[in-house]
Design a protein around this motif. Structure first.
Motif, PDB file in Angstrom:
ATOM      1  N   THR A   1       0.793  -1.233   0.000  1.00 40.20           N
ATOM      2  CA  THR A   1       0.000   0.000   0.000  1.00 40.20           C
ATOM      3  C   THR A   1       0.830   1.291   0.000  1.00 40.20           C
ATOM      4  OG1 THR A   1      -1.697  -1.230   1.141  1.00 40.20           O
ATOM      5  CG2 THR A   1      -1.990   1.137   1.040  1.00 40.20           C
ATOM      6  N   PRO A   2       1.911   1.359   0.796  1.00 40.03           N
ATOM      7  CA  PRO A   2       2.651   2.626   0.816  1.00 40.03           C
ATOM      8  C   PRO A   2       3.194   3.052  -0.544  1.00 40.03           C
ATOM      9  CG  PRO A   2       3.384   1.191   2.579  1.00 40.03           C
ATOM     10  CD  PRO A   2       2.472   0.383   1.732  1.00 40.03           C
ATOM     11  N   PHE A   3       3.485   2.084  -1.424  1.00 41.13           N
ATOM     12  CA  PHE A   3       4.128   2.526  -2.670  1.00 41.13           C
ATOM     13  C   PHE A   3       3.335   2.196  -3.936  1.00 41.13           C
ATOM     14  CE2 PHE A   3       6.159  -1.564  -1.609  1.00 41.13           C
ATOM     15  CZ  PHE A   3       5.937  -2.275  -2.762  1.00 41.13           C
ATOM     16  N   GLN A   4       2.113   1.667  -3.793  1.00 44.88           N
ATOM     17  CA  GLN A   4       1.397   1.307  -5.026  1.00 44.88           C
ATOM     18  C   GLN A   4       1.025   2.534  -5.858  1.00 44.88           C
ATOM     19  OE1 GLN A   4      -2.049  -0.963  -3.944  1.00 44.88           O
ATOM     20  NE2 GLN A   4      -3.258   0.845  -3.447  1.00 44.88           N
ATOM     21  N   ASP A   5       0.803   3.670  -5.180  1.00 40.81           N
ATOM     22  CA  ASP A   5       0.529   4.898  -5.930  1.00 40.81           C
ATOM     23  C   ASP A   5       1.741   5.314  -6.753  1.00 40.81           C
ATOM     24  OD1 ASP A   5      -2.044   5.156  -5.017  1.00 40.81           O
ATOM     25  OD2 ASP A   5      -1.444   6.319  -3.256  1.00 40.81           O
ATOM     26  N   LYS A   6       2.911   5.095  -6.181  1.00 46.52           N
ATOM     27  CA  LYS A   6       4.140   5.458  -6.900  1.00 46.52           C
ATOM     28  C   LYS A   6       4.330   4.573  -8.126  1.00 46.52           C
ATOM     29  CE  LYS A   6       6.361   7.043  -2.699  1.00 46.52           C
ATOM     30  NZ  LYS A   6       7.494   6.885  -1.781  1.00 46.52           N
ATOM     31  N   LEU A   7       3.994   3.288  -7.979  1.00 47.34           N
ATOM     32  CA  LEU A   7       4.078   2.384  -9.134  1.00 47.34           C
ATOM     33  C   LEU A   7       3.145   2.881 -10.234  1.00 47.34           C
ATOM     34  CD1 LEU A   7       3.931  -1.171  -7.506  1.00 47.34           C
ATOM     35  CD2 LEU A   7       5.931   0.213  -8.012  1.00 47.34           C
ATOM     36  N   TYR A   8       1.925   3.235  -9.784  1.00 49.29           N
ATOM     37  CA  TYR A   8       0.922   3.689 -10.740  1.00 49.29           C
ATOM     38  C   TYR A   8       1.378   4.959 -11.453  1.00 49.29           C
ATOM     39  CZ  TYR A   8      -3.294   6.025 -12.337  1.00 49.29           C
ATOM     40  OH  TYR A   8      -4.208   6.698 -13.085  1.00 49.29           O
ATOM     41  N   ARG A   9       1.950   5.896 -10.684  1.00 53.33           N
ATOM     42  CA  ARG A   9       2.355   7.164 -11.302  1.00 53.33           C
ATOM     43  C   ARG A   9       3.507   6.967 -12.279  1.00 53.33           C
ATOM     44  NH1 ARG A   9       1.087   9.566  -5.924  1.00 53.33           N
ATOM     45  NH2 ARG A   9       3.219   9.132  -5.310  1.00 53.33           N
ATOM     46  N   LEU A  10       4.417   6.062 -11.933  1.00 54.61           N
ATOM     47  CA  LEU A  10       5.515   5.776 -12.877  1.00 54.61           C
ATOM     48  C   LEU A  10       4.945   5.142 -14.150  1.00 54.61           C
ATOM     49  CD1 LEU A  10       8.566   5.676 -13.477  1.00 54.61           C
ATOM     50  CD2 LEU A  10       8.580   3.387 -12.490  1.00 54.61           C
ATOM     51  N   ALA A  11       4.010   4.197 -13.947  1.00 53.50           N
ATOM     52  CA  ALA A  11       3.394   3.543 -15.108  1.00 53.50           C
ATOM     53  C   ALA A  11       2.664   4.558 -15.972  1.00 53.50           C
ATOM     54  CB  ALA A  11       2.439   2.453 -14.639  1.00 53.50           C
ATOM     55  N   LYS A  12       1.971   5.484 -15.309  1.00 49.93           N
ATOM     56  CA  LYS A  12       1.215   6.468 -16.077  1.00 49.93           C
ATOM     57  C   LYS A  12       2.151   7.428 -16.807  1.00 49.93           C
ATOM     58  CE  LYS A  12      -2.639   9.512 -16.141  1.00 49.93           C
ATOM     59  NZ  LYS A  12      -2.474  10.902 -15.729  1.00 49.93           N
ATOM     60  N   ARG A  13       3.258   7.761 -16.148  1.00 52.67           N
ATOM     61  CA  ARG A  13       4.247   8.627 -16.789  1.00 52.67           C
ATOM     62  C   ARG A  13       4.718   7.998 -18.096  1.00 52.67           C
ATOM     63  NH1 ARG A  13       4.252  13.146 -16.363  1.00 52.67           N
ATOM     64  NH2 ARG A  13       4.477  13.239 -14.114  1.00 52.67           N
ATOM     65  N   LEU A  14       4.915   6.685 -18.063  1.00 53.10           N
ATOM     66  CA  LEU A  14       5.459   6.017 -19.255  1.00 53.10           C
ATOM     67  C   LEU A  14       4.368   5.688 -20.266  1.00 53.10           C
ATOM     68  CD1 LEU A  14       8.006   3.700 -17.478  1.00 53.10           C
ATOM     69  CD2 LEU A  14       8.553   5.490 -19.113  1.00 53.10           C
ATOM     70  N   LEU A  15       3.225   5.232 -19.778  1.00 56.53           N
ATOM     71  CA  LEU A  15       2.197   4.743 -20.700  1.00 56.53           C
ATOM     72  C   LEU A  15       1.174   5.813 -21.072  1.00 56.53           C
ATOM     73  CD1 LEU A  15       1.560   1.287 -19.013  1.00 56.53           C
ATOM     74  CD2 LEU A  15       2.944   1.746 -21.020  1.00 56.53           C
ATOM     75  N   VAL A  16       1.186   6.923 -20.312  1.00 56.26           N
ATOM     76  CA  VAL A  16       0.325   8.085 -20.544  1.00 56.26           C
ATOM     77  C   VAL A  16      -1.156   7.820 -20.218  1.00 56.26           C
ATOM     78  CG1 VAL A  16      -0.503   9.815 -22.170  1.00 56.26           C
ATOM     79  CG2 VAL A  16       1.875   9.084 -22.248  1.00 56.26           C
ATOM     80  N   SER A  17      -1.704   6.754 -20.798  1.00 59.80           N
ATOM     81  CA  SER A  17      -3.146   6.551 -20.593  1.00 59.80           C
ATOM     82  C   SER A  17      -3.412   6.001 -19.194  1.00 59.80           C
ATOM     83  CB  SER A  17      -3.687   5.605 -21.659  1.00 59.80           C
ATOM     84  OG  SER A  17      -4.398   4.548 -21.076  1.00 59.80           O
ATOM     85  N   ARG A  18      -4.501   6.473 -18.599  1.00 56.64           N
ATOM     86  CA  ARG A  18      -4.841   6.082 -17.238  1.00 56.64           C
ATOM     87  C   ARG A  18      -5.194   4.589 -17.161  1.00 56.64           C
ATOM     88  NH1 ARG A  18      -9.240   6.102 -14.097  1.00 56.64           N
ATOM     89  NH2 ARG A  18     -10.564   6.544 -15.877  1.00 56.64           N
ATOM     90  N   GLU A  19      -5.974   4.127 -18.152  1.00 54.24           N
ATOM     91  CA  GLU A  19      -6.383   2.723 -18.139  1.00 54.24           C
ATOM     92  C   GLU A  19      -5.176   1.805 -18.250  1.00 54.24           C
ATOM     93  OE1 GLU A  19      -7.667   4.934 -20.230  1.00 54.24           O
ATOM     94  OE2 GLU A  19      -9.822   5.081 -19.812  1.00 54.24           O
ATOM     95  N   GLU A  20      -4.295   2.142 -19.184  1.00 52.75           N
ATOM     96  CA  GLU A  20      -3.094   1.333 -19.377  1.00 52.75           C
ATOM     97  C   GLU A  20      -2.286   1.265 -18.089  1.00 52.75           C
ATOM     98  OE1 GLU A  20      -1.094   0.130 -22.161  1.00 52.75           O
ATOM     99  OE2 GLU A  20      -2.871   0.001 -23.423  1.00 52.75           O
ATOM    100  N   ALA A  21      -2.149   2.434 -17.447  1.00 55.23           N
ATOM    101  CA  ALA A  21      -1.345   2.493 -16.231  1.00 55.23           C
ATOM    102  C   ALA A  21      -1.981   1.663 -15.130  1.00 55.23           C
ATOM    103  CB  ALA A  21      -1.182   3.932 -15.781  1.00 55.23           C
TER     104      ALA A  21
END
Lengths: 149, 169
Positions: B11-31
């Protein structure tokens, strides 16, 4: 924070030489409303970097499924399943087709036999009719006699 | 490992994983898909989790590799652009509207950076990791991280200046 210090921090910031604490200082500084005009252009950059952290992951984590297989991993097997269905279909389908053909042949044979039997029946009936034609002679002769009287 | 223990770690870092994924993949669904995938992978390795000395960095590396693979594969061909609204507090309404515009602009500038620069900028300036952690997560040398970070920051500044000088921002 003094302007000198901000400018020094900025210069080092772009050389990637600032520490995390110094970068936080910068972000705080650029969140303030009173910024000299020549530094205003940096505001969106720090503003964005600061706000980007507030985005949250809203998806669910389907842990229960973790022991099984996820839908995406099942996807490639779909083609295998399709081919299997096709093969089984062809196999049993051929069986069914052959059976259908056999039945058709049987039906054809039965039809021909029935036709033959009916033809025989009709022939014999015709023969019967010929014989009955003689009887007509008798009826005619009888009528002649009645008419004379 | 129990589910609740796992969630406590993650839980403490899942948002960070998501934000990194979104940074790279751009789309929210993909991230979101990517984050779920990563968390599931982590869960399937949950027995071994105790042996990693830094689960967070390990998860970040997984996310990075996963997203880069995603980008390379064909699926990346139909990524969608999604714009989110960011809030800025403590400024007057007019300034806020302007700032919102230019904040969005920074996001768009970041979308145009090379992947390496995106990731370094994300990890350092958004997530505020120190250099050692970033080295571990991105499997890069410290000097390379510094150079990439400096380039990324300068690239953003340059694009922002162009915009500023045109008077659109």
């Amino acid at each position: 924070m003094e302007l000198d210090r901000v400018e020094d921090l900025l210069a080092r910031y772009f050389e990637a030489e600032t520490t995390i604490a110094e970068e936080k200082e910068l972000k705080e500084y650029f969140a303030r409303p009173d910024i000299p005009a020549h530094l205003e252009q940096y505001r969106p950059m720090f503003g964005y970097l600061n706000s980007a952290k507030s985005e949250r992951f809203t998806g669910k984590v389907p842990l229960k499924k973790s022991t099984g297989v996820s839908l995406k991993r099942l996807y490639p097997w779909l083609s295998v399943a399709a081919v299997t269905v096709l093969m089984v279909g062809t196999y049993f389908g051929k069986d069914y087709y052959d059976q259908q053909q056999l039945e058709k042949q049987k039906a054809e044979y039965a039809y021909q036999e029935t036709r033959k039997a009916l033809a025989m029946l009709a022939e014999n009936f015709n023969r019967g009719t010929e014989k009955v034609a003689y009887l007509n002679e008798f009826v005619e002769a009888q009528e002649k006699i009645y008419n004379k009287n | 490992m129990q589910q609740s223990d796992f969630l406590k770690i993650v839980t403490p870092f899942q948002d960070k994983l998501y934000r990194l994924a979104k940074r790279l993949l751009v789309s929210r669904e993909e991230a979101e898909d990517a984050t779920q995938e990563i968390l599931l992978k982590l869960w399937s390795k949950s027995k071994a989790i105790g042996s990693y000395n830094n689960v967070e960095a390990f998860a970040m590396t997984m996310t990075k590799n996963f997203c880069l693979d995603r980008l390379k594969s064909k699926q990346a061909g139909n990524l969608k652009l999604v714009h989110s609204n960011y809030k800025e507090e403590g400024t007057s309404l007019q300034k806020q509207v302007e700032a919102n515009d230019s904040v969005d602009w920074v996001q768009r500038i970041m979308e145009e950076l090379p992947e390496q620069q995106k990731m370094v900028l994300q990890l350092r300036d958004v997530e505020e990791y120190d250099f050692e952690e970033i080295c571990e997560m991105l499997e890069m040398k410290p000097t390379a991280v510094r150079v990439t970070l400096s380039r990324a920051r300068k690239a953003v500044r340059e694009k922002l200046m162009e915009k500023h000088n045109y008077g659109i921002g």
